[in-house]
Design a protein around this motif. Structure first.
Motif, PDB file in Angstrom:
ATOM      1  N   ALA A 157       4.330 -14.013  57.501  1.00 50.25           N
ATOM      2  CA  ALA A 157       3.113 -14.822  57.535  1.00 50.25           C
ATOM      3  C   ALA A 157       1.997 -13.968  58.123  1.00 50.25           C
ATOM      4  O   ALA A 157       2.025 -13.623  59.309  1.00 50.25           O
ATOM      5  CB  ALA A 157       3.331 -16.075  58.382  1.00 50.25           C
ATOM      6  N   SER A 198       6.216 -19.279  55.492  1.00 50.27           N
ATOM      7  CA  SER A 198       4.932 -19.393  54.821  1.00 50.27           C
ATOM      8  C   SER A 198       5.213 -19.616  53.340  1.00 50.27           C
ATOM      9  O   SER A 198       6.353 -19.884  52.954  1.00 50.27           O
ATOM     10  CB  SER A 198       4.084 -18.136  55.048  1.00 50.27           C
ATOM     11  N   ASP A 202      -0.060 -19.004  50.160  1.00 53.20           N
ATOM     12  CA  ASP A 202      -0.828 -18.776  51.386  1.00 53.20           C
ATOM     13  C   ASP A 202      -1.042 -17.287  51.621  1.00 53.20           C
ATOM     14  O   ASP A 202      -2.129 -16.867  52.049  1.00 53.20           O
ATOM     15  CB  ASP A 202      -0.103 -19.388  52.588  1.00 53.20           C
TER      16      ASP A 202
END
Length: 215
Positions: A157, A198, A202
């Protein structure tokens, strides 16, 4: 078929060991057991699932140091990573000294995995994606039906895997993420080797290293 995921942080590196459970058969695979075997066994026992194999994304010690001992304990086999990862698995004794881990012996899995191989967890089928760059033989496990990927240290992420280790390659890593993972779909959630989950969408939007804005 539906896959349930339990994430068990292990080792001083807080590596995400994942227990993948086929909800129809209650069969399980343990991904990247890097250490803290009692902690992994406790989570497995509490789940009530029956272990059937160990899967490895790559050969860094925080992801695989506990694999052999756990395989013996559970009487299961080890599948993965890609054969190019013998480079790192052969160096486990050296890695254990360098990073202050308990002594780890070199080993080879029962089965090496290649790009687009399919492995099973109960009735759930996972497609193997060979994604070199962080390490030469790194693989990702992808369940199209569950819109889920277990990506090890390829992608995080907001970040990506390091490529400054021996046989790391930044261009290969970016190519794997943008060429093999992102095309699977923005709705694919992923479990990284460290940190929070995640989605590919994204990361395409926000990741400063491999997002669309960087290209």
């Amino acid at each position: 078929m539906t896959l349930k995921v339990l994430i068990v942080p292990v080792t001083p590196f807080e590596q995400n060991c994942s227990i993948l459970i086929c909800e129809e058969t209650n069969r399980a695979a343990i991904v990247d057991p890097g250490g803290d075997i009692p902690k992994i066994l406790d989570a497995l026992n509490k789940s009530g699932a029956t272990p059937e194999k160990i899967l490895l994304t790559h050969g860094h010690i925080d992801h695989c140091a506990g694999a052999v001992a756990l395989a013996k304990e559970l009487n299961v086999e080890i599948e993965g990573p890609h054969k190019d990862e013998a480079f790192w698995l052969d160096q486990l004794p050296l890695q254990s000294q360098r990073f202050g881990f308990p002594k780890a012996d070199a080993f080879a899995p029962n089965k090496w995995l290649d790009d687009e191989d399919v492995v099973s967890v109960g009735k759930v089928l996972l497609t193997v994606k060979h994604c070199p760059g962080h390490t030469p033989g790194h693989v990702v496990f992808y369940s199209p039906e569950d819109h889920l990927a277990i990506v090890g240290d390829v992608l995080f992420a907001g970040s990506i895997g390091r490529t400054d280790f021996p046989r790391g390659n930044h261009a290969d890593l970016v190519g794997a993420i943008r060429g093999k993972l992102f095309p699977l779909g923005d709705n694919i959630a992923f479990v990284p080797g460290h940190g929070p989950m995640s989605t590919f969408g994204d990361e395409r939007k926000n990741n400063p290293y491999v997002g669309d804005g960087a290209y």
